[in-house]
Design a protein around this motif. Structure first.
Motif, PDB file in Angstrom:
ATOM      1  N   ASP A  83       0.827  -1.210   0.000  1.00 23.86           N
ATOM      2  CA  ASP A  83       0.000   0.000   0.000  1.00 23.86           C
ATOM      3  C   ASP A  83       0.858   1.255   0.000  1.00 23.86           C
ATOM      4  O   ASP A  83       0.429   2.295  -0.511  1.00 23.86           O
ATOM      5  CB  ASP A  83      -0.940  -0.028   1.208  1.00 23.86           C
ATOM      6  CG  ASP A  83      -1.936  -1.164   1.112  1.00 23.86           C
ATOM      7  OD1 ASP A  83      -2.767  -1.145   0.183  1.00 23.86           O
ATOM      8  OD2 ASP A  83      -1.866  -2.092   1.937  1.00 23.86           O
TER       9      ASP A  83
ATOM     10  N   THR B 296      -4.578  -1.110   5.251  1.00 21.92           N
ATOM     11  CA  THR B 296      -5.993  -0.842   4.984  1.00 21.92           C
ATOM     12  C   THR B 296      -6.298   0.646   5.133  1.00 21.92           C
ATOM     13  O   THR B 296      -7.052   1.233   4.339  1.00 21.92           O
ATOM     14  CB  THR B 296      -6.876  -1.651   5.947  1.00 21.92           C
ATOM     15  OG1 THR B 296      -6.587  -3.047   5.800  1.00 21.92           O
ATOM     16  CG2 THR B 296      -8.350  -1.417   5.668  1.00 21.92           C
TER      17      THR B 296
ATOM     18  N   ARG C  70      -4.926   2.458   2.074  1.00 22.98           N
ATOM     19  CA  ARG C  70      -5.718   2.136   0.889  1.00 22.98           C
ATOM     20  C   ARG C  70      -7.052   2.875   0.903  1.00 22.98           C
ATOM     21  O   ARG C  70      -7.463   3.472  -0.101  1.00 22.98           O
ATOM     22  CB  ARG C  70      -5.929   0.618   0.843  1.00 22.98           C
ATOM     23  CG  ARG C  70      -6.452   0.081  -0.461  1.00 22.98           C
ATOM     24  CD  ARG C  70      -6.212  -1.422  -0.567  1.00 22.98           C
ATOM     25  NE  ARG C  70      -6.761  -2.178   0.546  1.00 22.98           N
ATOM     26  CZ  ARG C  70      -6.034  -2.784   1.485  1.00 22.98           C
ATOM     27  NH1 ARG C  70      -4.721  -2.707   1.466  1.00 22.98           N
ATOM     28  NH2 ARG C  70      -6.608  -3.474   2.454  1.00 22.98           N
ATOM     29  N   GLU C  71      -7.732   2.839   2.031  1.00 24.68           N
ATOM     30  CA  GLU C  71      -9.039   3.497   2.122  1.00 24.68           C
ATOM     31  C   GLU C  71      -8.900   5.014   2.099  1.00 24.68           C
ATOM     32  O   GLU C  71      -9.782   5.718   1.591  1.00 24.68           O
ATOM     33  CB  GLU C  71      -9.762   3.040   3.389  1.00 24.68           C
ATOM     34  CG  GLU C  71     -10.218   1.588   3.336  1.00 24.68           C
ATOM     35  CD  GLU C  71     -11.169   1.335   2.179  1.00 24.68           C
ATOM     36  OE1 GLU C  71     -12.165   2.077   2.042  1.00 24.68           O
ATOM     37  OE2 GLU C  71     -10.897   0.406   1.397  1.00 24.68           O
TER      38      GLU C  71
ATOM     39  N   ARG D 187      -8.636   5.948  -1.467  1.00 25.83           N
ATOM     40  CA  ARG D 187      -9.932   5.733  -2.128  1.00 25.83           C
ATOM     41  C   ARG D 187     -10.922   6.836  -1.778  1.00 25.83           C
ATOM     42  O   ARG D 187     -11.696   7.293  -2.636  1.00 25.83           O
ATOM     43  CB  ARG D 187     -10.509   4.375  -1.723  1.00 25.83           C
ATOM     44  CG  ARG D 187     -11.797   4.011  -2.443  1.00 25.83           C
ATOM     45  CD  ARG D 187     -12.290   2.649  -2.035  1.00 25.83           C
ATOM     46  NE  ARG D 187     -12.827   2.642  -0.684  1.00 25.83           N
ATOM     47  CZ  ARG D 187     -14.086   2.957  -0.380  1.00 25.83           C
ATOM     48  NH1 ARG D 187     -14.929   3.321  -1.337  1.00 25.83           N
ATOM     49  NH2 ARG D 187     -14.508   2.912   0.864  1.00 25.83           N
TER      50      ARG D 187
ATOM     51  N   ASN E 202      -6.269  -0.291  -5.361  1.00 30.53           N
ATOM     52  CA  ASN E 202      -6.017  -1.677  -4.962  1.00 30.53           C
ATOM     53  C   ASN E 202      -4.726  -2.237  -5.545  1.00 30.53           C
ATOM     54  O   ASN E 202      -4.410  -3.407  -5.310  1.00 30.53           O
ATOM     55  CB  ASN E 202      -7.180  -2.573  -5.411  1.00 30.53           C
ATOM     56  CG  ASN E 202      -8.242  -2.705  -4.339  1.00 30.53           C
ATOM     57  OD1 ASN E 202      -7.933  -2.683  -3.152  1.00 30.53           O
ATOM     58  ND2 ASN E 202      -9.493  -2.814  -4.751  1.00 30.53           N
TER      59      ASN E 202
ATOM     60  N   LEU F  76      -2.266  -4.015  -3.220  1.00 32.02           N
ATOM     61  CA  LEU F  76      -2.690  -5.221  -2.509  1.00 32.02           C
ATOM     62  C   LEU F  76      -2.106  -6.464  -3.168  1.00 32.02           C
ATOM     63  O   LEU F  76      -1.446  -7.290  -2.517  1.00 32.02           O
ATOM     64  CB  LEU F  76      -4.216  -5.290  -2.476  1.00 32.02           C
ATOM     65  CG  LEU F  76      -4.851  -6.276  -1.500  1.00 32.02           C
ATOM     66  CD1 LEU F  76      -4.415  -5.981  -0.075  1.00 32.02           C
ATOM     67  CD2 LEU F  76      -6.368  -6.219  -1.609  1.00 32.02           C
TER      68      LEU F  76
END
Length: 294
Positions: free
Chosen positions: A26, A97, A100-101, A104, A212, A215
């Motif tokens: 990430d 996570t 990544r979020e 996003r 993503n 990942l």
């Protein structure tokens, strides 16, 4: 080459602190998006030269991820150094996570794939029936130069000797006057910068990135590092190339053997073979020379 660069990052982290940083993929993704933002900024300033755009992308991606990697080491990895390894694993997994979020949610239209600028020459070299894209050769040469540079840094410089000393015995390195924390921070910055370059190379290769992307590349890079021998740079390189070869073999072989199976199952084939190889040789193809590794 992209897989090998990600795997070398995992190897650097494990070699220095015996930790697995599962947010590595990430961080790669953050570097790719930082490079994309730099490209948009350069275009907004009406800079038309593709090489200047590429330079801006690389400098921004490396700077952002280098600082991010050092920050992760300082705030998260070092405080958990004496905690059970599972704590570090879970913390970095959750951090991945979060990164990544965050991309996003907060990057403009970050949920959708973003086009990455095609800045490399689009010509081809033909040798008989074989056609090789010029951008592929440039990316391959750049990856070789980056890994060679890291190798020379570790094996031929005073700071590289400090990295190797900390990797061998951190407490003794402290007693010899080596600044343990600085070595760790710079090593994590170096590994993260390599991830950023891998992310930029991936964007230039596919002309697209998404939130993503880290990942899968993180999992593949970690599998390549394990396959080659975690803690060994040469093993990480070998593992990266071997995993890519398995993907190519799977995409060509599976549709020929079973017409109903598309080439998209190449990742399934590659991971299945890696599982078999790991069961056959758990220490990796080039095991790290160590008396004890926990």
């Amino acid at each position: 080459m992209i897989y090998a660069m990600v795997a070398v990052g995992f190897t650097l982290f494990f070699g220095v602190l015996d930790v697995i940083k599962f947010s590595h993929g990430d961080v790669l993704m953050v570097g790719a998006f930082a490079g994309l933002a730099a490209s948009a900024g350069v275009v907004a300033m009406h800079v038309d030269s593709p090489w200047l755009q590429l330079l801006a992308i690389v400098v921004c991606a490396v700077t952002v991820t280098g600082l991010l990697g050092a920050g992760i080491a300082r705030v998260l990895i070092l405080p958990l150094r004496r905690a059970p390894p599972l704590n570090t694993l879970l913390a970095t997994l959750m951090l991945g996570t979060v990164l990544r979020e965050a991309v996003r949610l907060f990057y403009p239209d970050g949920s959708n794939p973003k086009p990455f600028p095609a800045l490399l020459p689009a010509g081809e070299f033909t040798i008989g029936a074989l056609s090789i894209r010029a951008d592929n050769l440039i990316l391959l040469a750049a990856g070789v130069a980056i890994i060679l540079g890291v190798h020379l840094l570790i094996t031929r410089t005073r700071f590289g000797m400090a990295i190797r000393a900390v990797a061998q015995d951190g407490e003794t390195a402290r007693l010899m006057g080596i600044n343990f924390e600085v070595v760790v921070l710079v090593t994590f910055a170096l590994g993260s910068a390599m991830a950023a370059l891998a992310g930029v190379m991936n964007g230039l290769y596919y002309n697209e990135i998404n939130f993503n992307v880290g990942l899968l590349l993180g999992v593949i890079g970690f599998a390549a590092a394990i396959l080659g021998g975690l803690g060994n740079i040469y093993g990480a390189i070998l593992g990266g190339f071997l995993f890519a070869a398995l993907q190519v073999l799977g995409s060509a072989m599976l549709p020929a053997l079973v017409p109903d199976i598309p080439s998209a199952y190449k990742d399934v084939f590659a991971f299945a073979v890696v599982i078999v190889l790991m069961a056959w040789k758990p220490t990796g193809l080039i095991a790290e020379k160590a008396s004890e590794r926990v």
